[in-house]
Design a protein around this motif. Structure first.
Motif, mmCIF file in Angstrom:
data_model
loop_
_atom_site.group_PDB
_atom_site.id
_atom_site.type_symbol
_atom_site.label_atom_id
_atom_site.label_comp_id
_atom_site.label_asym_id
_atom_site.label_seq_id
_atom_site.Cartn_x
_atom_site.Cartn_y
_atom_site.Cartn_z
ATOM 1 N N PRO A 1 -55.228 -45.911 -35.346
ATOM 2 C CA PRO A 1 -56.184 -45.553 -36.381
ATOM 3 C C PRO A 1 -55.589 -45.590 -37.783
ATOM 4 C CG PRO A 1 -56.309 -44.016 -34.556
ATOM 5 C CD PRO A 1 -55.100 -44.871 -34.346
ATOM 6 N N ALA A 2 -54.315 -45.261 -37.933
ATOM 7 C CA ALA A 2 -53.704 -45.283 -39.256
ATOM 8 C C ALA A 2 -53.644 -46.693 -39.797
ATOM 9 C CB ALA A 2 -52.301 -44.679 -39.193
ATOM 10 N N ILE A 3 -53.334 -47.660 -38.940
ATOM 11 C CA ILE A 3 -53.306 -49.051 -39.353
ATOM 12 C C ILE A 3 -54.697 -49.502 -39.767
ATOM 13 C CG2 ILE A 3 -52.958 -51.406 -38.497
ATOM 14 C CD1 ILE A 3 -50.657 -50.219 -36.779
ATOM 15 N N ALA A 4 -55.711 -49.008 -39.073
ATOM 16 C CA ALA A 4 -57.080 -49.382 -39.395
ATOM 17 C C ALA A 4 -57.593 -48.662 -40.635
ATOM 18 C CB ALA A 4 -57.991 -49.060 -38.207
ATOM 19 N N GLY A 5 -56.806 -47.755 -41.205
ATOM 20 C CA GLY A 5 -57.203 -47.044 -42.416
ATOM 21 C C GLY A 5 -58.102 -45.850 -42.150
ATOM 22 N N GLU A 6 -58.188 -45.377 -40.938
ATOM 23 C CA GLU A 6 -59.033 -44.248 -40.586
ATOM 24 C C GLU A 6 -58.167 -43.035 -40.352
ATOM 25 O OE1 GLU A 6 -61.044 -45.564 -37.125
ATOM 26 O OE2 GLU A 6 -62.236 -47.024 -38.181
ATOM 27 N N SER A 7 -58.102 -42.164 -41.333
ATOM 28 C CA SER A 7 -57.263 -40.987 -41.171
ATOM 29 C C SER A 7 -57.941 -39.753 -41.757
ATOM 30 C CB SER A 7 -55.901 -41.219 -41.821
ATOM 31 O OG SER A 7 -56.076 -41.498 -43.188
ATOM 32 N N THR A 8 -59.259 -39.643 -41.604
ATOM 33 C CA THR A 8 -59.985 -38.550 -42.238
ATOM 34 C C THR A 8 -59.895 -37.241 -41.461
ATOM 35 O OG1 THR A 8 -62.025 -39.227 -41.167
ATOM 36 C CG2 THR A 8 -61.602 -40.099 -43.374
ATOM 37 N N GLY A 9 -59.422 -37.222 -40.236
ATOM 38 C CA GLY A 9 -59.305 -35.973 -39.491
ATOM 39 C C GLY A 9 -58.244 -35.080 -40.089
ATOM 40 N N GLY A 10 -57.053 -35.586 -40.190
ATOM 41 C CA GLY A 10 -55.975 -34.875 -40.840
ATOM 42 C C GLY A 10 -55.116 -34.017 -39.945
ATOM 43 N N PRO A 11 -54.089 -33.421 -40.558
ATOM 44 C CA PRO A 11 -53.172 -32.562 -39.814
ATOM 45 C C PRO A 11 -53.808 -31.206 -39.516
ATOM 46 C CG PRO A 11 -52.544 -32.656 -42.120
ATOM 47 C CD PRO A 11 -53.684 -33.610 -41.950
ATOM 48 N N ARG A 12 -53.344 -30.599 -38.419
ATOM 49 C CA ARG A 12 -53.862 -29.286 -38.033
ATOM 50 C C ARG A 12 -52.764 -28.492 -37.351
ATOM 51 N NH1 ARG A 12 -54.823 -29.160 -32.657
ATOM 52 N NH2 ARG A 12 -54.789 -31.181 -31.643
ATOM 53 N N VAL A 13 -52.901 -27.164 -37.391
ATOM 54 C CA VAL A 13 -52.017 -26.253 -36.664
ATOM 55 C C VAL A 13 -52.890 -25.231 -35.958
ATOM 56 C CG1 VAL A 13 -50.007 -26.534 -38.159
ATOM 57 C CG2 VAL A 13 -51.679 -24.751 -38.663
ATOM 58 N N GLU A 14 -52.369 -24.697 -34.860
ATOM 59 C CA GLU A 14 -53.164 -23.782 -34.040
ATOM 60 C C GLU A 14 -52.252 -22.782 -33.338
ATOM 61 O OE1 GLU A 14 -55.471 -24.392 -29.856
ATOM 62 O OE2 GLU A 14 -56.006 -25.805 -31.440
ATOM 63 N N LEU A 15 -52.685 -21.534 -33.276
ATOM 64 C CA LEU A 15 -52.062 -20.511 -32.439
ATOM 65 C C LEU A 15 -52.996 -20.278 -31.271
ATOM 66 C CD1 LEU A 15 -50.905 -17.922 -35.112
ATOM 67 C CD2 LEU A 15 -49.506 -19.606 -33.904
ATOM 68 N N ARG A 16 -52.436 -20.095 -30.062
ATOM 69 C CA ARG A 16 -53.293 -19.930 -28.886
ATOM 70 C C ARG A 16 -52.738 -18.895 -27.930
ATOM 71 N NH1 ARG A 16 -52.025 -26.102 -26.745
ATOM 72 N NH2 ARG A 16 -53.389 -26.658 -28.444
ATOM 73 N N GLY A 17 -53.638 -18.354 -27.159
ATOM 74 C CA GLY A 17 -53.280 -17.401 -26.121
ATOM 75 C C GLY A 17 -54.315 -17.472 -25.021
ATOM 76 N N GLY A 18 -53.942 -17.043 -23.846
ATOM 77 C CA GLY A 18 -54.887 -17.097 -22.743
ATOM 78 C C GLY A 18 -54.262 -16.644 -21.452
ATOM 79 N N VAL A 19 -54.665 -17.321 -20.394
ATOM 80 C CA VAL A 19 -54.198 -16.968 -19.062
ATOM 81 C C VAL A 19 -53.837 -18.246 -18.308
ATOM 82 C CG1 VAL A 19 -56.526 -16.927 -18.080
ATOM 83 C CG2 VAL A 19 -54.721 -15.587 -17.013
ATOM 84 N N ALA A 20 -52.768 -18.169 -17.512
ATOM 85 C CA ALA A 20 -52.331 -19.291 -16.680
ATOM 86 C C ALA A 20 -52.124 -18.779 -15.262
ATOM 87 C CB ALA A 20 -51.034 -19.885 -17.216
ATOM 88 N N TRP A 21 -52.415 -19.640 -14.304
ATOM 89 C CA TRP A 21 -52.218 -19.242 -12.915
ATOM 90 C C TRP A 21 -51.543 -20.372 -12.147
ATOM 91 C CZ3 TRP A 21 -56.786 -20.207 -15.303
ATOM 92 C CH2 TRP A 21 -57.604 -21.211 -14.791
ATOM 93 N N SER A 22 -50.654 -19.938 -11.244
ATOM 94 C CA SER A 22 -49.861 -20.883 -10.466
ATOM 95 C C SER A 22 -49.337 -20.177 -9.223
ATOM 96 C CB SER A 22 -48.684 -21.384 -11.301
ATOM 97 O OG SER A 22 -47.855 -22.225 -10.538
ATOM 98 N N HIS A 23 -49.452 -20.808 -8.079
ATOM 99 C CA HIS A 23 -48.894 -20.287 -6.826
ATOM 100 C C HIS A 23 -49.300 -18.835 -6.569
ATOM 101 C CE1 HIS A 23 -46.542 -23.941 -6.619
ATOM 102 N NE2 HIS A 23 -46.085 -23.702 -7.830
ATOM 103 N N GLY A 24 -50.555 -18.500 -6.819
ATOM 104 C CA GLY A 24 -51.048 -17.164 -6.536
ATOM 105 C C GLY A 24 -50.747 -16.111 -7.581
ATOM 106 N N HIS A 25 -50.095 -16.484 -8.672
ATOM 107 C CA HIS A 25 -49.775 -15.535 -9.742
ATOM 108 C C HIS A 25 -50.589 -15.881 -10.982
ATOM 109 C CE1 HIS A 25 -46.409 -13.839 -7.566
ATOM 110 N NE2 HIS A 25 -46.016 -15.071 -7.290
#
Length: 154
Positions: free
Chosen positions: A18-42
């Motif tokens: 997309p950068a080569i095509a000149g389409e870069s209107t989305g831009g940079p972003r940063v994010e903090l996240r939290g939640g829940v994960a489950w694996s092997h019954g935990h």
């Protein structure tokens, strides 16, 4: 190492086309996240952060790449890094859905992951909240996670 090279190539190709095509209107972003994960019954809480860049593909669709780091808040867990590509489209004036794929790098192995989510822009449109599901297809480290993030575009 092979998966790391493949993941890096995927992220660079998603960014470069997309950068080569000149389409870069989305831009940079940063994010903090939290939640829940489950694996092997935990089930454990998870925290993390991500930084990425989204590109406008026209007609509202977008593609992007991100690097993220997350940790399950449990004994004997390590920080996990991931390289991820995203592809999405709007579903409302402020909301968009996306699918993502990439590689997760853990203390034990490198494994592919797939997921999807919803991002909703708040306020001026630069700030957003996101809900995401991700499944890591590891031999040793197979994990499902749901996270809620808050972030901003620059």
């Amino acid at each position: 190492m092979r998966f790391m090279k493949m993941g890096s190539a995927l992220a660079l190709s998603v960014c470069a086309a997309p950068a080569i095509a000149g389409e870069s209107t989305g831009g940079p972003r940063v994010e903090l996240r939290g939640g829940v994960a489950w694996s092997h019954g935990h089930t454990d809480p998870v925290i993390g952060a991500a930084a990425g860049y989204d590109f406008d593909l026209g007609k509202g669709s977008f593609a992007g790449a991100e690097v993220s780091v997350e940790k399950m808040l449990a004994d004997d867990t390590h920080w996990e890094w991931a390289l991820t590509g995203r592809l999405g489209t709007p579903v409302s004036k402020r909301g968009k859905v996306f699918a993502n794929a990439g590689y997760t790098f853990t203390h034990y192995e490198e494994a592919p992951h797939l997921g999807g989510g919803y991002e909703h822009h708040i306020g001026t449109g630069k700030a957003y909240v996101a809900l995401e599901y991700r499944h890591v297809f590891g031999d040793y480290h197979e994990v499902d996670a749901i996270t809620l993030g808050i972030g901003t575009f620059f």
